[in-house]
Motif scaffolding. Structure first.
Motif, PDB file in Angstrom:
ATOM      1  N   VAL A 185      60.016  20.262  19.352  1.00  0.00           N
ATOM      2  CA  VAL A 185      58.833  20.048  18.510  1.00  0.00           C
ATOM      3  C   VAL A 185      58.269  18.648  18.732  1.00  0.00           C
ATOM      4  O   VAL A 185      57.042  18.449  18.730  1.00  0.00           O
ATOM      5  N   ARG A 186      59.134  17.661  18.948  1.00  0.00           N
ATOM      6  CA  ARG A 186      58.680  16.284  19.157  1.00  0.00           C
ATOM      7  C   ARG A 186      57.828  16.122  20.420  1.00  0.00           C
ATOM      8  O   ARG A 186      57.107  15.136  20.561  1.00  0.00           O
ATOM      9  N   LEU A 187      57.924  17.061  21.363  1.00  0.00           N
ATOM     10  CA  LEU A 187      57.156  16.962  22.607  1.00  0.00           C
ATOM     11  C   LEU A 187      55.690  17.317  22.415  1.00  0.00           C
ATOM     12  O   LEU A 187      54.854  16.992  23.268  1.00  0.00           O
ATOM     13  N   ALA A 188      55.370  18.005  21.350  1.00  0.00           N
ATOM     14  CA  ALA A 188      54.000  18.500  21.150  1.00  0.00           C
ATOM     15  C   ALA A 188      53.003  17.345  21.065  1.00  0.00           C
ATOM     16  O   ALA A 188      53.285  16.289  20.484  1.00  0.00           O
ATOM     17  N   CYS A 189      51.821  17.570  21.646  1.00  0.00           N
ATOM     18  CA  CYS A 189      50.778  16.538  21.617  1.00  0.00           C
ATOM     19  C   CYS A 189      49.712  16.874  20.568  1.00  0.00           C
ATOM     20  O   CYS A 189      48.564  16.458  20.682  1.00  0.00           O
ATOM     21  N   VAL A 190      50.101  17.660  19.572  1.00  0.00           N
ATOM     22  CA  VAL A 190      49.224  17.966  18.442  1.00  0.00           C
ATOM     23  C   VAL A 190      50.011  17.734  17.156  1.00  0.00           C
ATOM     24  O   VAL A 190      51.223  17.487  17.189  1.00  0.00           O
ATOM     25  N   ASP A 191      49.334  17.826  16.040  1.00  0.00           N
ATOM     26  CA  ASP A 191      49.992  17.663  14.747  1.00  0.00           C
ATOM     27  C   ASP A 191      51.004  18.792  14.532  1.00  0.00           C
ATOM     28  O   ASP A 191      50.697  19.973  14.721  1.00  0.00           O
ATOM     29  N   THR A 192      52.226  18.433  14.161  1.00  0.00           N
ATOM     30  CA  THR A 192      53.304  19.424  13.998  1.00  0.00           C
ATOM     31  C   THR A 192      53.722  19.588  12.531  1.00  0.00           C
ATOM     32  O   THR A 192      54.823  20.046  12.253  1.00  0.00           O
ATOM     33  N   SER A 193      52.849  19.224  11.614  1.00  0.00           N
ATOM     34  CA  SER A 193      53.185  19.306  10.184  1.00  0.00           C
ATOM     35  C   SER A 193      53.563  20.726   9.775  1.00  0.00           C
ATOM     36  O   SER A 193      54.519  20.941   9.020  1.00  0.00           O
ATOM     37  N   SER A 194      52.805  21.705  10.283  1.00  0.00           N
ATOM     38  CA  SER A 194      53.082  23.101   9.926  1.00  0.00           C
ATOM     39  C   SER A 194      54.445  23.536  10.455  1.00  0.00           C
ATOM     40  O   SER A 194      55.168  24.300   9.792  1.00  0.00           O
ATOM     41  N   ASN A 195      54.812  23.061  11.652  1.00  0.00           N
ATOM     42  CA  ASN A 195      56.138  23.380  12.206  1.00  0.00           C
ATOM     43  C   ASN A 195      57.247  22.759  11.378  1.00  0.00           C
ATOM     44  O   ASN A 195      58.288  23.386  11.148  1.00  0.00           O
ATOM     45  N   GLU A 196      57.047  21.534  10.931  1.00  0.00           N
ATOM     46  CA  GLU A 196      58.051  20.858  10.126  1.00  0.00           C
ATOM     47  C   GLU A 196      58.230  21.556   8.781  1.00  0.00           C
ATOM     48  O   GLU A 196      59.343  21.644   8.258  1.00  0.00           O
ATOM     49  N   ILE A 197      57.119  22.048   8.226  1.00  0.00           N
ATOM     50  CA  ILE A 197      57.201  22.807   6.970  1.00  0.00           C
ATOM     51  C   ILE A 197      57.977  24.105   7.202  1.00  0.00           C
ATOM     52  O   ILE A 197      58.819  24.498   6.390  1.00  0.00           O
ATOM     53  N   ALA A 198      57.690  24.763   8.343  1.00  0.00           N
ATOM     54  CA  ALA A 198      58.394  26.015   8.667  1.00  0.00           C
ATOM     55  C   ALA A 198      59.890  25.767   8.842  1.00  0.00           C
ATOM     56  O   ALA A 198      60.722  26.583   8.416  1.00  0.00           O
ATOM     57  N   ILE A 199      60.245  24.638   9.471  1.00  0.00           N
ATOM     58  CA  ILE A 199      61.659  24.290   9.646  1.00  0.00           C
ATOM     59  C   ILE A 199      62.318  24.052   8.287  1.00  0.00           C
ATOM     60  O   ILE A 199      63.435  24.504   8.032  1.00  0.00           O
ATOM     61  N   MET A 200      61.597  23.356   7.399  1.00  0.00           N
ATOM     62  CA  MET A 200      62.136  23.092   6.069  1.00  0.00           C
ATOM     63  C   MET A 200      62.347  24.385   5.288  1.00  0.00           C
ATOM     64  O   MET A 200      63.390  24.590   4.651  1.00  0.00           O
ATOM     65  N   VAL A 201      61.360  25.293   5.360  1.00  0.00           N
ATOM     66  CA  VAL A 201      61.461  26.563   4.635  1.00  0.00           C
ATOM     67  C   VAL A 201      62.626  27.399   5.153  1.00  0.00           C
ATOM     68  O   VAL A 201      63.419  27.946   4.378  1.00  0.00           O
ATOM     69  N   SER A 202      62.755  27.495   6.492  1.00  0.00           N
ATOM     70  CA  SER A 202      63.855  28.286   7.066  1.00  0.00           C
ATOM     71  C   SER A 202      65.202  27.646   6.757  1.00  0.00           C
ATOM     72  O   SER A 202      66.205  28.351   6.592  1.00  0.00           O
ATOM     73  N   SER A 203      65.221  26.309   6.658  1.00  0.00           N
ATOM     74  CA  SER A 203      66.468  25.623   6.297  1.00  0.00           C
ATOM     75  C   SER A 203      66.882  25.966   4.877  1.00  0.00           C
ATOM     76  O   SER A 203      68.067  26.140   4.588  1.00  0.00           O
ATOM     77  N   ILE A 204      65.896  26.074   3.989  1.00  0.00           N
ATOM     78  CA  ILE A 204      66.189  26.438   2.598  1.00  0.00           C
ATOM     79  C   ILE A 204      66.696  27.877   2.521  1.00  0.00           C
ATOM     80  O   ILE A 204      67.668  28.182   1.832  1.00  0.00           O
ATOM     81  N   VAL A 205      66.024  28.783   3.269  1.00  0.00           N
ATOM     82  CA  VAL A 205      66.361  30.205   3.199  1.00  0.00           C
ATOM     83  C   VAL A 205      67.696  30.504   3.867  1.00  0.00           C
ATOM     84  O   VAL A 205      68.548  31.214   3.314  1.00  0.00           O
ATOM     85  N   LEU A 206      67.911  29.960   5.085  1.00  0.00           N
ATOM     86  CA  LEU A 206      69.099  30.333   5.857  1.00  0.00           C
ATOM     87  C   LEU A 206      70.224  29.305   5.809  1.00  0.00           C
ATOM     88  O   LEU A 206      71.298  29.551   6.351  1.00  0.00           O
ATOM     89  N   LEU A 207      69.971  28.171   5.161  1.00  0.00           N
ATOM     90  CA  LEU A 207      71.011  27.138   5.073  1.00  0.00           C
ATOM     91  C   LEU A 207      71.379  26.846   3.629  1.00  0.00           C
ATOM     92  O   LEU A 207      72.525  27.030   3.222  1.00  0.00           O
ATOM     93  N   MET A 208      70.403  26.437   2.834  1.00  0.00           N
ATOM     94  CA  MET A 208      70.708  26.048   1.465  1.00  0.00           C
ATOM     95  C   MET A 208      71.009  27.241   0.564  1.00  0.00           C
ATOM     96  O   MET A 208      71.888  27.164  -0.290  1.00  0.00           O
ATOM     97  N   ALA A 209      70.278  28.350   0.763  1.00  0.00           N
ATOM     98  CA  ALA A 209      70.545  29.542  -0.070  1.00  0.00           C
ATOM     99  C   ALA A 209      71.964  30.076   0.163  1.00  0.00           C
ATOM    100  O   ALA A 209      72.713  30.299  -0.800  1.00  0.00           O
ATOM    101  N   PRO A 210      72.385  30.290   1.429  1.00  0.00           N
ATOM    102  CA  PRO A 210      73.784  30.693   1.650  1.00  0.00           C
ATOM    103  C   PRO A 210      74.791  29.662   1.136  1.00  0.00           C
ATOM    104  O   PRO A 210      75.832  30.027   0.593  1.00  0.00           O
ATOM    105  N   PHE A 211      74.460  28.372   1.298  1.00  0.00           N
ATOM    106  CA  PHE A 211      75.365  27.324   0.835  1.00  0.00           C
ATOM    107  C   PHE A 211      75.537  27.391  -0.682  1.00  0.00           C
ATOM    108  O   PHE A 211      76.646  27.233  -1.200  1.00  0.00           O
TER     109      PHE A 211
END
Length: 317
Positions: A185-211
């Motif tokens: 994601v860091r390689l992208a030459c455009v704004d990656t805010s939406s990707n970072e939000i998607a990563i955060m959401v998936s982390s909550i769903v597949l990481l924090m919820a199971p935890f």
């Protein structure tokens, strides 16, 4: 930036851990040994569960799934890393990089959900022992296993798709040991805010919820164990969970540190070391933890070794 000015790269260069040749040779030997131990240890766990009828229980059904995930996760990263350690041109094609991200991210998600499923299994075994065989029946266990695999795979497919649709322009140097999500994601030459939000959401769903499910399961387990009058009974109840709890601490701890913390606070070196931890150390240690800290597995090992030793004289004649 207009689409006409965007350049899509055909391959990436993985910078890895070190550019020093002697260091790379030493690391390749070390990682090769660790990978062989990972494959051997997890294969033996799968074989042992398959051969010993005493281990044909939900707990060991899920342990078999965990071993398959561990071997697959290590295989998605380590062989390519070993090749790059000894290669002068450390390139990985665009498609191969996307495939590596998909499999490693998917298998990581599967493992987190699977560990929560295993915690639920231990909760039922300790807190509802009389209903255990009814609740954890074969059909329900299969459904839980499929849920783990499907949820991790769907999340990985979505993350891989939205990551590799980003224009990388001329950025093709990935400062990592593999095609890891944050590094790409860091390689992208455009704004990656939406990707970072998607990563955060998936982390909550597949990481924090199971935890959280794991925490709730063990809160109930500890509460039940403390109510057991017999000291021996409480010790035995907790021993059934000790191996799983050790693996939970190893797996969830580093992942939460990586994906839940603010994006700017983690260093590249930290991300590399954490990826190494998951790709090499965790898959290698899991079979050892379940073998050393589990009486049933140790008993099955001795039984298998006894059979093998009994066959040796017959084979010699």
């Amino acid at each position: 930036m207009g689409i006409d000015n965007q350049t899509w790269v055909r391959e990436f260069i993985l910078l890895g851990l070190s550019s020093d040749w002697d260091t790379q040779v030493s690391l390749s030997v070390l990682f090769s040994l660790a990978y062989m131990l990972t494959v051997l240890g997890n294969f033996l766990i799968i074989l042992l569960v398959r051969l010993d009828s005493r281990l044909h229980t939900p707990m060991y059904f899920f342990l078999t799934n965990l071993s398959v995930v561990d071997v697959s996760y290590a295989t998605s990263i380590v062989p390519q890393m070993l090749v790059h350690l000894l290669a002068e041109h450390k390139a990985i094609p665009f498609v191969s990089c996307a495939a590596q991200l998909f499999f490693s991210l998917g298998l990581g998600g599967i493992e987190f959900v699977l560990l929560a499923v295993m915690a639920y299994d231990r909760y039922v075994a300790v807190c509802e022992p009389l209903r255990y065989s009814v609740i954890m029946n074969g059909r329900f266990c299969t459904m839980l296993s499929i849920t783990s695999w499907v949820s991790g795979s769907i999340n990985s497919l979505m993350q891989t798709a939205i990551t590799f649709q980003l224009p990388m322009c001329t950025n093709k140097f990935i400062d990592h040991i593999s095609c890891e999500l944050l590094a790409v994601v860091r390689l992208a030459c455009v704004d990656t805010s939406s990707n970072e939000i998607a990563i955060m959401v998936s982390s909550i769903v597949l990481l924090m919820a199971p935890f959280c499910l794991v925490l709730l399961s063990y809160i109930q387990i500890i509460s039940t164990v403390l109510k057991i009058q017999s000291t021996e009974g409480g010790k035995k109840a907790f021993q059934t969970c000790a191996s799983h709890l050790t693996v939970v601490v190893l797996c969830y701890g580093m992942a939460i540190f990586t994906y839940i913390q603010p994006h700017s606070s983690s260093s590249v070196l930290q991300e590399k070391l954490i990826s190494l931890f998951y790709a090499i150390l965790t898959p290698m240690l899991n079979p050892m933890i379940y073998s050393v800290r589990n009486k049933e597995v140790k008993g099955a090992w001795w039984k298998l070794l006894g059979k093998i030793s009994g066959l040796m004289p017959k084979l010699a004649t």
